[in-house]
Motif scaffolding. Structure first.
Motif, PDB file in Angstrom:
ATOM      1  N   LEU A  59       0.833  -1.210   0.000  1.00  0.00           N
ATOM      2  CA  LEU A  59       0.000   0.000   0.000  1.00  0.00           C
ATOM      3  C   LEU A  59       0.870   1.264   0.000  1.00  0.00           C
ATOM      4  O   LEU A  59       1.623   1.514   0.925  1.00  0.00           O
ATOM      5  N   LEU A  60       0.734   2.044  -1.073  1.00  0.00           N
ATOM      6  CA  LEU A  60       1.466   3.311  -1.168  1.00  0.00           C
ATOM      7  C   LEU A  60       0.657   4.446  -0.565  1.00  0.00           C
ATOM      8  O   LEU A  60       1.213   5.402  -0.033  1.00  0.00           O
ATOM      9  N   GLY A  61      -0.643   4.340  -0.711  1.00  0.00           N
ATOM     10  CA  GLY A  61      -1.501   5.385  -0.189  1.00  0.00           C
ATOM     11  C   GLY A  61      -2.918   5.186  -0.665  1.00  0.00           C
ATOM     12  O   GLY A  61      -3.214   4.259  -1.429  1.00  0.00           O
ATOM     13  N   LYS A  62      -3.781   6.070  -0.195  1.00  0.00           N
ATOM     14  CA  LYS A  62      -5.200   5.979  -0.505  1.00  0.00           C
ATOM     15  C   LYS A  62      -5.649   7.307  -1.069  1.00  0.00           C
ATOM     16  O   LYS A  62      -5.411   8.353  -0.467  1.00  0.00           O
ATOM     17  N   LEU A  63      -6.297   7.244  -2.214  1.00  0.00           N
ATOM     18  CA  LEU A  63      -6.863   8.452  -2.816  1.00  0.00           C
ATOM     19  C   LEU A  63      -8.335   8.482  -2.444  1.00  0.00           C
ATOM     20  O   LEU A  63      -9.063   7.507  -2.666  1.00  0.00           O
ATOM     21  N   ILE A  64      -8.757   9.609  -1.869  1.00  0.00           N
ATOM     22  CA  ILE A  64     -10.125   9.716  -1.366  1.00  0.00           C
ATOM     23  C   ILE A  64     -10.781  10.938  -2.017  1.00  0.00           C
ATOM     24  O   ILE A  64     -10.173  12.008  -2.092  1.00  0.00           O
ATOM     25  N   VAL A  65     -12.013  10.748  -2.479  1.00  0.00           N
ATOM     26  CA  VAL A  65     -12.767  11.883  -3.013  1.00  0.00           C
ATOM     27  C   VAL A  65     -14.076  12.019  -2.242  1.00  0.00           C
ATOM     28  O   VAL A  65     -14.629  11.040  -1.742  1.00  0.00           O
TER      29      VAL A  65
END
Lengths: 455, 78
Positions: free
Chosen positions: A386-392
């Protein structure tokens, strides 16, 4: 006792999240790291950092004694376990408390109770929360199986009472099928285990995975509504939303109230998640398990409620009571999170522990990226991808999907293979856009929609 | 002398599981495509296969030790 110095016993993006939350509360952060993680982002952000061992997690992030010792030596008064590693390890929570430190999470006894599937199921039943219906113990004959199935409800799964795992499970859609399959199952169970006893459980076909976020202060609990996490690959969530668009308002209130009832019945303290299976055809939901920690996908709940879950975990651990009433918490719009992993979706999701090249993360209203990467960072191969989470966050689900598609187009990370192409394809998919999916949706979809290197 | 290299960084294992014997030992013959070990990378296990035939002379990485991409894990005699 207000916390002044917090030891972060985790790594990656959640360590970054916890360090920032602590700092925003005026708390000093001491970041634990393994020899392979000296360059990680959380180490750079924290006021102090301590090496806790070699790259192998068993000798660093899972070394209970070493972590407690490091926290004590650094003068910390609390330990945040993040998720994974020791986050749901009751022995670790007990050791932290025995050392005179605060464990940011529920008590060791609660972790132990809710981590035991049978004990958690019993607690749910006692709190009036529906669980997956099953036969009351073993059924010894075909007639007994038919009688039990009347209560359990079709379709039923037929399992060997003495067996384990998924071996020899059959699904019967009605009584005629049960009368045909039960004798076969009995014979097979007799041959395999020397015991022809059967166990019946309702088969939830094409179930959705819906989970309720709760916060408790040991006395009172509130919910921050639910998340839908049905898009999974190999039982790993890929794409998560809040709220669950498939629920009616009445069903949502019922589901979330059941989670609060269960949390309050065990005197829950901290942030927790109750997982349910939801049968869209019947509108029934069934509790399956509780996670006694913060979860990867917590940001979607934060976006729609405006509640900072990680900050509240720390405040509750420091002795504060919840200041908000349930009626203070409302749903604002719709949020979606995608997990950006260092994996190549065009090559069987092969891990890709490379060096982060030029990085362009989209920013703007309704956009959030919880990540652990920076340009020039060498991703260590020893931990998860897991590199990161993109949240909208947008006004409704359709707008959120559009915002996600646009944000993914602007997200650029060179030097790595990532799961961004998968998320772009999902955001374009008609079934995903219609919200028509369940936990068995994504793997066949991947077979039918192979991702190519061009995407 | 030929070499077997790890295709990916991670942790090298010589056995399929802790209870099983090693894939290959010193002195064993190796055919093209034979599995010599596993590398655990980001919680996945990747097979390390030999691209040449020969006999294993020595392992240059111990079991459960970190390896880099392209690291030699075993040396072969032709």
């Amino acid at each position: 006792m207000a916390i002044r110095k917090l030891f972060v016993a985790n790594r990656g993006e959640i360590a970054v999240r916890v360090v920032k939350a602590a700092q925003a509360l005026g708390i000093r952060a001491v970041q634990a790291y393994s020899e392979a993680d000296a360059d990680m982002l959380a180490v750079r952000l924290a006021e102090e950092s301590v090496c806790v061992g070699p790259p192998q997690a068993a000798k660093s992030y899972l070394d209970k004694e070493g972590l407690v010792r490091a926290a004590k030596e650094a003068g910390c008064d609390a330990v945040h376990p993040g998720y994974g590693f020791l986050a749901e390890n009751a022995d670790f929570a007990a050791m932290v408390e025995a050392a005179g430190l605060v464990f940011v999470g529920p008590s060791a006894a609660t972790i132990r109770k809710m981590g035991d599937k049978a004990a958690a199921r019993a607690a749910a039943i006692a709190a009036g929360v529906p669980v997956v219906p099953g036969s009351d113990g073993r059924v010894a004959s075909v007639d007994a199986a038919v009688e039990a199935a009347e209560t359990v409800g079709y379709p039923v799964m037929i399992k060997a009472a003495a067996g384990g795992g998924g071996r020899g499970i059959r699904v019967a859609g009605d009584e005629a099928e049960l009368r045909k399959l039960a004798p076969q199952a009995q014979q097979e169970a007799q041959a395999a285990f020397g015991d022809g006893g059967l166990y019946l459980e309702r088969a939830i076909v094409e179930a959705r995975h819906i989970e309720v976020q709760i916060l408790g202060d040991g006395t009172r609990a509130v919910h921050c509504y639910e998340r839908e996490c049905s898009l999974q690959r190999r039982r790993q969530k890929v794409w998560e939303e809040a709220p669950a668009a498939c629920l009616t308002t009445d069903r949502r209130e019922e589901l979330c109230a059941s989670a609060v009832a269960l949390a309050e019945s065990v005197g829950y303290r901290g942030a927790g998640t109750l997982e349910y299976l939801y049968d869209e055809r019947t509108g029934e939901f069934f509790f399956i398990e509780m996670n006694t920690r913060i979860q990867v996908e917590h940001p979607v709940s934060e976006m729609i409620t405006g509640i900072d879950l990680v900050a509240w975990m720390i405040r509750i651990a420091g002795g504060e009571a919840l200041s908000m009433a349930q009626t203070d918490i409302a749903i604002d719009g719709h949020a979606i999170e995608v997990r950006i992993n260092a994996e190549d979706p065009a090559n069987g999701f092969m891990p890709f522990p490379g060096v982060v090249g030029a990085l362009d993360v989209p920013e703007g209203p309704g956009l959030r990226f919880d990540g652990m990467i920076y340009e020039g960072y060498q991703i260590p191969p020893f931990y998860d991808s897991l590199l990161g989470k993109l949240i909208v966050h947008a006004g409704d689900r359709a707008a959120a999907i559009e915002a996600m598609a646009a944000a993914l187009d602007r997200f650029s990370v060179e030097g790595l293979k990532t799961t961004i192409p998968l998320h772009k394809a999902l955001a374009r998919d008609e079934a995903v856009r219609a919200g028509a999916f369940h936990t068995q949706f994504l793997e066949p979809w991947l077979e039918a929609h192979p991702l190519t290197a061009q995407q | 002398m030929a070499e077997v290299k790890s295709p990916i960084p991670g942790t090298f294992y010589r056995r399929p599981s802790p209870e099983e014997p090693p894939f290959k030992s010193e002195g064993d013959s190796v055919a093209v495509g034979d599995v010599v070990g596993l590398v655990e990378v980001m919680k996945s296990f990747i097979e390390v296969k030999s691209e040449v035939a020969g006999t294993i002379k020595s392992f240059t990485v111990e079991n459960e030790q970190p390896v880099t991409a392209g690291a030699v894990v075993a040396e072969l005699d032709d």
